[in-house]
Write an enzyme that holds these catalytic residues in place. Sequence first.
Site, mmCIF file in Angstrom:
data_model
loop_
_atom_site.group_PDB
_atom_site.id
_atom_site.type_symbol
_atom_site.label_atom_id
_atom_site.label_comp_id
_atom_site.label_asym_id
_atom_site.label_seq_id
_atom_site.Cartn_x
_atom_site.Cartn_y
_atom_site.Cartn_z
ATOM 1 N N HIS A 244 0.823 -1.226 0.000
ATOM 2 C CA HIS A 244 0.000 0.000 0.000
ATOM 3 C C HIS A 244 0.856 1.275 0.000
ATOM 4 O O HIS A 244 0.312 2.367 -0.202
ATOM 5 C CB HIS A 244 -0.931 0.036 1.222
ATOM 6 C CG HIS A 244 -1.938 -1.059 1.266
ATOM 7 N ND1 HIS A 244 -2.814 -1.304 0.228
ATOM 8 C CD2 HIS A 244 -2.225 -1.980 2.225
ATOM 9 C CE1 HIS A 244 -3.591 -2.347 0.554
ATOM 10 N NE2 HIS A 244 -3.246 -2.776 1.740
ATOM 11 N N ASP B 216 -4.055 -12.880 3.769
ATOM 12 C CA ASP B 216 -5.294 -12.426 4.400
ATOM 13 C C ASP B 216 -6.541 -12.775 3.590
ATOM 14 O O ASP B 216 -7.645 -12.411 3.976
ATOM 15 C CB ASP B 216 -5.231 -10.924 4.739
ATOM 16 C CG ASP B 216 -4.566 -10.099 3.667
ATOM 17 O OD1 ASP B 216 -4.318 -10.624 2.560
ATOM 18 O OD2 ASP B 216 -4.286 -8.910 3.927
#
Length: 255
Positions: free
Chosen positions: A79, A198
């Site tokens: 990110h 995840d």
Amino acid sequence: MLLEQFEVVEGRPASREQTERCHTTAYLDRLEAVEVPTLLDPDTVASETSYEAALLAAGCVLGAVDRGGFALVRPPGHHALPDRAMGFCLVNNVAVAARYARAELGLERVAIVDWDVHHGNGTQDIFWDDETVLFASLHQWPFYPGTGGPGEENETTVNVPLPAGCGDEEYLSAFDERVAPAVRAFEPELLLVSAGFDAHVDDPLGGMRVTAAGFRELSRRCRDLAPRLAAVLEGGYDPRTLPVLVQFALEGLSE
Ligand SMILES: [Zn+2]
């Protein structure tokens, strides 16, 4: 511990020059100057040792590129944007590694496959106008960080947004239909995997249902896409399952 069967080597920090191929000097100066715990964005805290940790994480990925390894690092990176931290990420580890392979190893084409449950918006941003690096991402959408939706693509950016609830079958067919053909057509000399876990069924942040065997299959498929391969840990927030998932991915990558 399962990982003991693999050879573990310590990494070295990435240099400022290597990191500045992806991040602005002003941002790295700001990160280096942090002296007390500071919120850099709503999810991302940094302290006086974060700069060192971030350079070490990025450097470990360079080591993984050199050895064909898996960089088990925190903080994650995908990110992180050129000029700011985001979503637990300080330095975009996989991006620094791709630019390292281009600038220092002389590779002409590098592909990044990102199967973290979140879209790798930072990586996409860094390489959006760089036609020497292909970025392909499978991710839950709509979901954090909001980017990577349908049609958000260019010649070297492939986004495969998937609805919540997808499992091994959906991930593997999306990989076979969208990701693998794009990577093969690009003919990368190196494939870097942004390996987040995840999307696992037990992960507390993601809404997907991928199993450990699914991650092994995804890893196997990546192995066939380029002559050189390295991977880096991104997300994965269930500490009980994460070591097993890494083990399954390592098996798939190294079989
Ligand atoms: Zn994630």
